[in-house]
Design a protein around this motif. Structure first.
Motif, PDB file in Angstrom:
ATOM      1  N   VAL A 205      68.509  50.598 -10.853  1.00  0.00           N
ATOM      2  CA  VAL A 205      67.209  50.195 -11.395  1.00  0.00           C
ATOM      3  C   VAL A 205      66.264  49.782 -10.274  1.00  0.00           C
ATOM      4  O   VAL A 205      65.064  50.103 -10.294  1.00  0.00           O
ATOM      5  CB  VAL A 205      67.396  49.045 -12.414  1.00  0.00           C
ATOM      6  N   THR A 206      66.781  49.085  -9.276  1.00  0.00           N
ATOM      7  CA  THR A 206      65.957  48.647  -8.148  1.00  0.00           C
ATOM      8  C   THR A 206      65.417  49.838  -7.364  1.00  0.00           C
ATOM      9  O   THR A 206      64.213  49.902  -7.052  1.00  0.00           O
ATOM     10  CB  THR A 206      66.779  47.736  -7.220  1.00  0.00           C
ATOM     11  N   LEU A 207      66.289  50.785  -7.020  1.00  0.00           N
ATOM     12  CA  LEU A 207      65.849  51.973  -6.284  1.00  0.00           C
ATOM     13  C   LEU A 207      64.868  52.802  -7.105  1.00  0.00           C
ATOM     14  O   LEU A 207      63.891  53.338  -6.570  1.00  0.00           O
ATOM     15  CB  LEU A 207      67.069  52.815  -5.892  1.00  0.00           C
ATOM     16  N   TYR A 208      65.130  52.907  -8.392  1.00  0.00           N
ATOM     17  CA  TYR A 208      64.233  53.679  -9.266  1.00  0.00           C
ATOM     18  C   TYR A 208      62.829  53.066  -9.254  1.00  0.00           C
ATOM     19  O   TYR A 208      61.830  53.784  -9.149  1.00  0.00           O
ATOM     20  CB  TYR A 208      64.803  53.694 -10.677  1.00  0.00           C
ATOM     21  N   ALA A 209      62.755  51.738  -9.371  1.00  0.00           N
ATOM     22  CA  ALA A 209      61.458  51.062  -9.377  1.00  0.00           C
ATOM     23  C   ALA A 209      60.736  51.248  -8.043  1.00  0.00           C
ATOM     24  O   ALA A 209      59.519  51.481  -8.009  1.00  0.00           O
ATOM     25  CB  ALA A 209      61.642  49.576  -9.681  1.00  0.00           C
ATOM     26  N   TYR A 210      61.485  51.178  -6.942  1.00  0.00           N
ATOM     27  CA  TYR A 210      60.862  51.345  -5.614  1.00  0.00           C
ATOM     28  C   TYR A 210      60.293  52.753  -5.443  1.00  0.00           C
ATOM     29  O   TYR A 210      59.137  52.925  -5.035  1.00  0.00           O
ATOM     30  CB  TYR A 210      61.884  51.043  -4.528  1.00  0.00           C
TER      31      TYR A 210
END
Length: 347
Positions: free
Chosen positions: A298-303
């Motif tokens: 989720v973190t990488l997707y948001a970035y």
């Protein structure tokens, strides 16, 4: 949308007569179709209207999962018929997440956590408890064991009031508080003294009767928090969009465009965390690893979504992403605390 329904000579909504086989009423705009339909047509219309399963849903999901920011760009650029509407996608994924959450997460989770165990909620079969069990018939013993394992202390207390006498020194503070809270023979003053000596004591602006009711019915309270959680998350979305607007205030974006981006990001988080909860339901041995990897995804997707939508350099995007995460976590914690407070206030 299917358009091959049998046409009528007048509008069912306003009564306007049709001179041709109009598809829509020129007066009120209602679609001209016969409402009498077989079951398969009704179901087909329902799924087509709700999810646009004819092509749009199938086209949306791969892009939604594999291309961060692509849906936001498409919507903001005007390509709004190619994919599912952002609010519909958000509601669909949040429905999936909270349904799985309510289905998988145990109702006595708070009791398990405060007692420091992830296993079943076992009340030690010692003292008066063991004596009561021996006096029961076989079928009653099965019911008794089931209530004990589920942690249904209020039900046990109602059926066997003697249970409160079997409190032993081995029990944790939470077990003892739970028993004292549901024991009608214990006065509020006596309960307050025990509560003040426990490690769960907080100087809250609530009456002792409300605190006692919360401890006695903590499972019901958790259900209330779970029911209010989707509402809390929905109200946090505008703050998330406001943070994005402040971070990219020099860019030519409207507030609504940031809100659309927030809908897509939250929908993806619901989807991934919902799958993680499903995994723990199947096999909870690697639960921490699964949630850890879910957080990373989720973190990488948001970035990458921020990078694609706002098209700024990698390092600048990283700084804004970290600041966004910090402020968002603050609002998330604040919203969660307020939700718990309001739920307890109305409890």
């Amino acid at each position: 949308m299917p358009s091959n329904h049998r046409k009528l000579d007048f509008c069912l909504n306003c009564g306007e007569e049709f001179h041709k086989q109009e598809r829509f009423c020129p007066t009120c705009g209602q679609e001209n179709k016969d409402t009498k339909m077989p079951l398969h047509v009704f179901l087909g219309d329902f799924f087509s209207n709700f999810l646009n399963l004819d092509t749009i849903f199938i086209r949306t999901i791969p892009v939604f999962i594999t291309k961060p920011g692509a849906l936001t760009l498409a919507f903001n650029e005007g390509r709004r018929k190619s994919f599912i509407q952002p609010i519909k996608l958000y509601l669909l994924m949040s429905l999936f997440y909270f349904f799985v959450f309510a289905l998988v997460i145990p109702q006595n989770m708070l009791d398990k956590t405060l007692m420091g165990t992830a296993g079943s909620f076992n009340i030690g079969m010692d003292g008066r408890l063991a004596e009561i069990r021996k006096e029961l018939a076989d079928d009653e013993q099965v019911a008794f064991d089931s209530l004990v394992n589920k942690g249904a202390l209020d039900a046990i207390q109602k059926i066997w009031p003697e249970v409160s006498d079997s409190l032993s020194a081995e029990r944790t503070d939470w077990k003892e508080l739970k028993f004292l809270a549901i024991d009608p023979s214990v006065s509020d003053e006596e309960f307050q003294q025990a509560y003040a000596k426990s490690r769960f004591y907080f100087d809250l602006d609530f009456s002792i009767s409300k605190i006692r009711g919360f401890i006695a019915n903590s499972n019901v309270f958790i259900n209330g928090v779970a029911r209010n959680l989707p509402i809390m998350m929905f109200f946090i979305l505008p703050f998330f969009a406001l943070i994005l607007q402040l971070l990219y205030i020099r860019r030519d974006y409207y507030y609504v465009e940031h809100l659309i981006h927030g809908l897509h990001l939250h929908a993806f988080a619901y989807f991934i965390y919902g799958l993680a909860i499903c995994w723990t339901f199947i096999d909870d041995y690697y639960a921490m690893q699964v949630f850890g990897w879910s957080f990373i995804i989720v973190t990488l997707y948001a970035y990458f979504s921020l990078k694609k939508v706002y098209a700024q350099p990698w390092f600048k995007t990283l700084l804004k992403f970290l600041f966004l995460g910090l402020i968002y976590v603050f609002f998330l914690l604040l919203g969660f605390i307020l939700e718990i407070y309001v739920t307890l206030l109305l409890f």
